[in-house]
Design a protein around this motif. Sequence first.
Motif: not given
Lengths: 165, 494
Positions: A51-54, A57, A93, A136-137
């Motif tokens: 579920s990690c969205g970053c 990246g 994360c 990535g952020m």
Amino acid sequence: MNSTSFRGHSRFLDLLLGVGAVAAVVSGGGSLAARASAPALMPVTSYRSASCGCCTGWVKHMRANGFTVRDVVVADVGVVKRRLGVPARLASCHTAEVAGFALEGHVPAADVKRLLQKRPPVAGLALPGMPLGSPGMESAYGKEAFTVMAFTRTGAISSFSQHAK
Amino acid sequence: MTTPLRRRQVLGLGLAGLGTAVVGPVLWDRVQRSAARAQPAGAARLASRGGLADLELVAQATRGTLPGGPAELLTYNGRSPGPLLEVNAGDRVRLRLRNELKQPTNLHFHGLHIPPTGTADNVFLSVPPGGSFDYEFTLAKDHPAGLFYVHPHQHGLSADQVFGGLSSALVVRGDLDRIPEVAAAKETVLVLKDFASASGQEAAMGVGRMLGREGPLLTVNGAINPGLAIPSGGLLRLRLLNASNARMYRLALEGHSLVLIATDGGAIATPEPLDELLLAPGERADVLVQGNQTPGSYRLLNLPYQRSGHMGMAAAEDAPRTLATLSYAGTVPPLPLPKALIPVPALPKPERTRRFVMAHAMGTGMGGMKHDMGAMGGGGMAMGGMGMGFVINGQAFDPDRIDTRVALGSTEDWLIVNDDVMDHPFHLHVNPFQVISRAGRPESQRRWKDTVLVKAGEEVRIRVTFRDFPGRTVYHCHNLDHEDLGLMGVLQIE
């Protein structure tokens, strides 16, 4: 397969993670082309929750900077953090490994390269939290100053690099 | 009758410097206790009279002190928290907001069932620096009694302004207050709020906007570890408001149960004794405490809580922190707990179910720039999107886009899904809802809520009837940094 046992969570999370463990997959096969063209840098293995969205990246950032990265989805990234000795208060994360060092969070590739060149007596680098503007952020909402920390096996923490806004 | 806390003053508002040594909260507590009183600010309580509440809040930056040196705090009428606002169901409310900040601000009447439009709970309006706005609305005669919350809702600045200190508790008097056992209790409103240290070093350690900023200084009504008094045999009604930006409060009172009598939107049906009470930002609860233990001192504790469960992080604090201290003083004939409160009727069967998935992601966003999220990866803001932030169903907040249209008078189930590595407290404006189930498990008792914690990986089903007021409003994460970073949607009731 890096789906792992789950522990240290509240009961409902255990339930959810129990379900998640079944679904955990190793992903990273899509990076074969990137690997073939990458310069000779130590390979990186990165662990994240589905579920990690970053986290992806950061993986892309590392690949763009010449690293070969295996992107592994695990049910409980906390197990990886404990195995690699990441101090809990430095957690982010995702967690990665390169050449025996731990990399916690969105550590810039330039810092990783300096780590691999200088080989300081540390267990790894960590960028705690998920600072806006770190690799990535990237965000139109703004940037935050951040400090990449080095940590040792005994939990000693020091500043490794500072990044202004 | 509201009894103010015994004052062991407060955030050093208006004080000369207390010395500049960087000290931890515990030491600061001692420093503060021996310090001089702050200069008087505006009244601590503003109440309605004869059916009319004529109120004024002045938002301003106020010089104060924090551990480590002077600091600029944001205040209403020179106070943080701002004055306690006290009105009755049926009152006409006129509230002038004067903005003496250097940035725009506005007000949200969190939890009130009033129109989302015009001069009422209209979070789309903005009061410029130096400007003012007259909020004006009438509370229904049958508006539930409860503890509500007035705070800024200026998109992009909400977290800065609330974290900086802007908040006021709003008490609506009514049905619950007329229950004899409740009326007999001594009442204290407790506004729970954390502040950054003067150095702000915690942000450098990762507790930034993506996680939601927390500060190391825990205050109750602006004081560190204030005293609360209870007579032996007495009843104390603690009215708790989490006015923090992102911090969770996992509350326990040594030696005592917290007997829950009301949640966000008002009374529950039957008192419910709790060993612990978890309050997410924006949530409120009323609890009764019985003075039935050996006279002495008991600490109101904030127990460790992990709100980024899927990041493998330890709780930010691994030991209980003291919020306030309850001391026995005097004796009264034993007061009983109420046996029953106010029924919470079941809502009608839902006409439809919607699903809202909260996550952090490379979002599409403002100004109608909608792109394939895959195109956003790595390059971040390539293609003109918002880059990293928070999304509901893949989309970051856009004030010009209506995400959800509902019919006035209809009832819906909303399945709130947290597909993220951290907790998200979900808040809906204007209409209270009932939580039907969490992670598939039905709730034990119906409660009126406007904010519900949806933990990392969890699903919560809520049911809501869109009553009385058409118009445009919002739902969002009440970790206000997340709200400012896109975790908000627009609701049109028509």
